[in-house]
Design a protein around this motif. Structure first.
Motif, PDB file in Angstrom:
ATOM      1  N   GLU A 111       1.146  -1.229  -0.199  1.00 20.06           N
ATOM      2  CA  GLU A 111       0.025   0.130  -0.010  1.00 20.06           C
ATOM      3  C   GLU A 111       0.719   1.403   0.112  1.00 20.06           C
ATOM      4  O   GLU A 111       0.766   2.242  -0.052  1.00 20.06           O
ATOM      5  CB  GLU A 111      -0.802  -0.106   1.707  1.00 20.06           C
ATOM      6  CG  GLU A 111      -1.896  -0.785   1.276  1.00 20.06           C
ATOM      7  CD  GLU A 111      -3.208  -1.200   2.587  1.00 20.06           C
ATOM      8  OE1 GLU A 111      -2.576  -0.075   3.262  1.00 20.06           O
ATOM      9  OE2 GLU A 111      -4.097  -1.957   2.167  1.00 20.06           O
ATOM     10  N   GLN A 112       2.061   1.224  -0.713  1.00 18.41           N
ATOM     11  CA  GLN A 112       3.274   2.272  -0.059  1.00 18.41           C
ATOM     12  C   GLN A 112       3.334   2.596  -1.482  1.00 18.41           C
ATOM     13  O   GLN A 112       4.173   1.540  -1.717  1.00 18.41           O
ATOM     14  CB  GLN A 112       4.159   2.008   0.742  1.00 18.41           C
ATOM     15  CG  GLN A 112       3.694   1.809   2.150  1.00 18.41           C
ATOM     16  CD  GLN A 112       4.637   1.837   3.506  1.00 18.41           C
ATOM     17  OE1 GLN A 112       5.839   1.405   2.908  1.00 18.41           O
ATOM     18  NE2 GLN A 112       4.775   1.849   4.396  1.00 18.41           N
ATOM     19  N   THR A 113       3.192   4.041  -2.011  1.00 19.28           N
ATOM     20  CA  THR A 113       4.553   4.760  -2.672  1.00 19.28           C
ATOM     21  C   THR A 113       4.706   5.554  -2.324  1.00 19.28           C
ATOM     22  O   THR A 113       4.552   6.577  -1.612  1.00 19.28           O
ATOM     23  CB  THR A 113       2.650   5.120  -3.798  1.00 19.28           C
ATOM     24  OG1 THR A 113       2.169   3.752  -4.736  1.00 19.28           O
ATOM     25  CG2 THR A 113       3.534   5.896  -5.481  1.00 19.28           C
ATOM     26  N   HIS A 114       5.885   5.398  -3.138  1.00 23.86           N
ATOM     27  CA  HIS A 114       7.779   6.396  -3.216  1.00 23.86           C
ATOM     28  C   HIS A 114       7.712   7.587  -4.426  1.00 23.86           C
ATOM     29  O   HIS A 114       7.757   6.150  -5.138  1.00 23.86           O
ATOM     30  CB  HIS A 114       8.473   5.850  -2.520  1.00 23.86           C
ATOM     31  CG  HIS A 114       8.065   5.385  -1.335  1.00 23.86           C
ATOM     32  ND1 HIS A 114       8.253   5.751   0.326  1.00 23.86           N
ATOM     33  CD2 HIS A 114       8.136   3.896  -1.124  1.00 23.86           C
ATOM     34  CE1 HIS A 114       7.976   5.386   0.710  1.00 23.86           C
ATOM     35  NE2 HIS A 114       8.094   3.839   0.364  1.00 23.86           N
ATOM     36  N   THR A 115       7.855   8.236  -4.333  1.00 21.71           N
ATOM     37  CA  THR A 115       7.743   8.753  -5.834  1.00 21.71           C
ATOM     38  C   THR A 115       9.699   9.878  -5.759  1.00 21.71           C
ATOM     39  O   THR A 115       8.913  10.607  -4.614  1.00 21.71           O
ATOM     40  CB  THR A 115       7.281  10.071  -6.859  1.00 21.71           C
ATOM     41  OG1 THR A 115       5.573   9.059  -6.951  1.00 21.71           O
ATOM     42  CG2 THR A 115       7.103  10.421  -7.326  1.00 21.71           C
ATOM     43  N   GLY A 116      10.350   9.673  -6.609  1.00 23.68           N
ATOM     44  CA  GLY A 116      10.693  10.797  -6.950  1.00 23.68           C
ATOM     45  C   GLY A 116      12.093  11.530  -8.096  1.00 23.68           C
ATOM     46  O   GLY A 116      11.581  10.791  -9.043  1.00 23.68           O
ATOM     47  N   LYS A 117      13.251  11.513  -8.025  1.00 22.86           N
ATOM     48  CA  LYS A 117      13.598  11.171  -9.837  1.00 22.86           C
ATOM     49  C   LYS A 117      15.773  10.483  -9.168  1.00 22.86           C
ATOM     50  O   LYS A 117      15.716   9.979  -8.035  1.00 22.86           O
ATOM     51  CB  LYS A 117      14.658  12.972  -9.458  1.00 22.86           C
ATOM     52  CG  LYS A 117      13.231  13.899  -9.445  1.00 22.86           C
ATOM     53  CD  LYS A 117      12.868  13.754 -11.308  1.00 22.86           C
ATOM     54  CE  LYS A 117      11.792  14.646 -11.527  1.00 22.86           C
ATOM     55  NZ  LYS A 117      11.688  14.706 -13.004  1.00 22.86           N
ATOM     56  N   VAL A 145       1.997 -16.652  -4.286  1.00 20.53           N
ATOM     57  CA  VAL A 145       2.687 -15.340  -4.527  1.00 20.53           C
ATOM     58  C   VAL A 145       2.348 -14.369  -3.230  1.00 20.53           C
ATOM     59  O   VAL A 145       1.630 -14.764  -2.154  1.00 20.53           O
ATOM     60  CB  VAL A 145       1.361 -14.295  -5.300  1.00 20.53           C
ATOM     61  CG1 VAL A 145       2.204 -13.113  -5.120  1.00 20.53           C
ATOM     62  CG2 VAL A 145       1.709 -14.022  -6.237  1.00 20.53           C
ATOM     63  N   VAL A 146       3.872 -14.072  -2.251  1.00 20.57           N
ATOM     64  CA  VAL A 146       4.238 -13.760  -1.473  1.00 20.57           C
ATOM     65  C   VAL A 146       3.948 -12.104  -1.469  1.00 20.57           C
ATOM     66  O   VAL A 146       4.112 -11.427   0.307  1.00 20.57           O
ATOM     67  CB  VAL A 146       4.530 -14.264  -0.337  1.00 20.57           C
ATOM     68  CG1 VAL A 146       4.269 -15.947  -0.708  1.00 20.57           C
ATOM     69  CG2 VAL A 146       5.885 -14.357  -1.308  1.00 20.57           C
ATOM     70  N   ASP A 147       4.478 -11.303  -2.251  1.00 20.15           N
ATOM     71  CA  ASP A 147       5.080 -10.676  -2.376  1.00 20.15           C
ATOM     72  C   ASP A 147       5.118 -10.097  -3.866  1.00 20.15           C
ATOM     73  O   ASP A 147       5.349 -10.527  -4.460  1.00 20.15           O
ATOM     74  CB  ASP A 147       6.031  -9.802  -1.440  1.00 20.15           C
ATOM     75  CG  ASP A 147       6.227  -8.526  -0.825  1.00 20.15           C
ATOM     76  OD1 ASP A 147       5.346  -7.232  -0.950  1.00 20.15           O
ATOM     77  OD2 ASP A 147       7.315  -7.554  -0.783  1.00 20.15           O
ATOM     78  N   GLN A 148       5.188  -8.064  -3.758  1.00 21.91           N
ATOM     79  CA  GLN A 148       4.867  -7.761  -5.458  1.00 21.91           C
ATOM     80  C   GLN A 148       5.802  -6.399  -5.728  1.00 21.91           C
ATOM     81  O   GLN A 148       5.146  -4.924  -4.790  1.00 21.91           O
ATOM     82  CB  GLN A 148       4.215  -7.389  -6.352  1.00 21.91           C
ATOM     83  CG  GLN A 148       3.877  -7.367  -7.538  1.00 21.91           C
ATOM     84  CD  GLN A 148       2.761  -7.054  -8.189  1.00 21.91           C
ATOM     85  OE1 GLN A 148       2.082  -6.770  -7.661  1.00 21.91           O
ATOM     86  NE2 GLN A 148       2.618  -7.944  -9.953  1.00 21.91           N
ATOM     87  N   LYS A 149       6.659  -5.610  -6.075  1.00 23.04           N
ATOM     88  CA  LYS A 149       6.456  -4.217  -5.932  1.00 23.04           C
ATOM     89  C   LYS A 149       7.296  -4.059  -6.959  1.00 23.04           C
ATOM     90  O   LYS A 149       7.169  -4.959  -8.611  1.00 23.04           O
ATOM     91  CB  LYS A 149       8.458  -4.203  -5.524  1.00 23.04           C
ATOM     92  CG  LYS A 149       8.405  -4.588  -4.043  1.00 23.04           C
ATOM     93  CD  LYS A 149       9.781  -4.851  -3.641  1.00 23.04           C
ATOM     94  CE  LYS A 149      10.216  -5.384  -2.579  1.00 23.04           C
ATOM     95  NZ  LYS A 149      12.216  -5.745  -1.457  1.00 23.04           N
TER      96      LYS A 149
END
Length: 212
Positions: free
Chosen positions: A38-44, A199-203
């Motif tokens: 549920e976490q989203t990170h945005t950067g450069k 399936v145990v995780d996804q990125k």
């Protein structure tokens, strides 16, 4: 007179068929979005002409490290090195020929014990020892370009080098590429982690607003 192809010739052909960036590669910047649960990170991000890279605008140290790991993976596979630079201390011999037509290539010399499979000038399988672990990488989908192939679908599994027992989960990768400014660049990477066929995780990593 027919010339017999050696194992080194066959492996060299597949190695040199990989898509890499040439010496004129200028580097680029992009917006990166990393989604994990549920976490989203945005950067450069920036990958420079010398293949160094940096991540900015990500406050969470863990997320920054995850993105840096992907940039390392991108650069290590796109940097152009000659066959001699990468494998000059190794020798090669043919191993098993498989039903699908793929050919095993066994390594002797500095990297003795490592092995590969090649099929239609593509490295489809890697078996490599890295210190106390063995990594197996199986490629099942490639993008063929006029400048070499790119792996689009592949999985990796780690094993204990002493016991050969699996370590951790199986990682399944799906990569998407786009040709921008004359270069194929990664625009999306989905990594799915599987354990006992579940399936145990996804990125997910996406790269947008790419600028040279």
């Amino acid at each position: 007179m027919t010339q017999t192809l050696t194992a080194q010739d066959a492996f060299r052909a597949a190695y040199e068929n990989r898509y890499t960036w040439d010496e004129k590669f200028p580097g680029f910047t992009a917006t990166v979005t990393f989604t994990h649960g549920e976490q989203t990170h945005t950067g450069k991000v920036a990958i420079k002409a010398d293949m160094s890279f940096e991540v900015t605008g990500i406050e969470a140290i863990g997320a920054q490290k995850e993105i840096e790991g992907q940039l390392w993976e991108i650069t290590v596979h796109r940097v152009r090195r000659t066959f001699e630079e990468s494998h000059g201390k190794n020798s090669f011999e043919f191993g098993e020929t498989f039903a699908d037509g793929s050919q095993e290539i066994k390594v002797t010399g500095a990297a003795m014990g490592n092995s590969y499979k090649i099929h239609n000038n593509v490295v489809t399988f890697v078996n490599r020892k890295i210190r106390d672990v063995i990594v197996n990488i199986n490629t099942f989908d490639v993008l063929n370009t006029a400048e070499g192939y790119l792996s689009q679908g592949y999985d990796s599994v780690y094993f204990d080098a002493a016991t050969h027992e699996p370590k951790g989960t199986k990682s399944l990768f799906r990569d998407s590429f786009e040709k921008i400014g004359g270069y194929y660049l990664l625009t999306k990477r989905e990594i799915t982690y599987v354990e006992n066929d579940q399936v145990v995780d996804q990125k997910v990593f996406t790269f947008t607003d790419i600028q040279f």
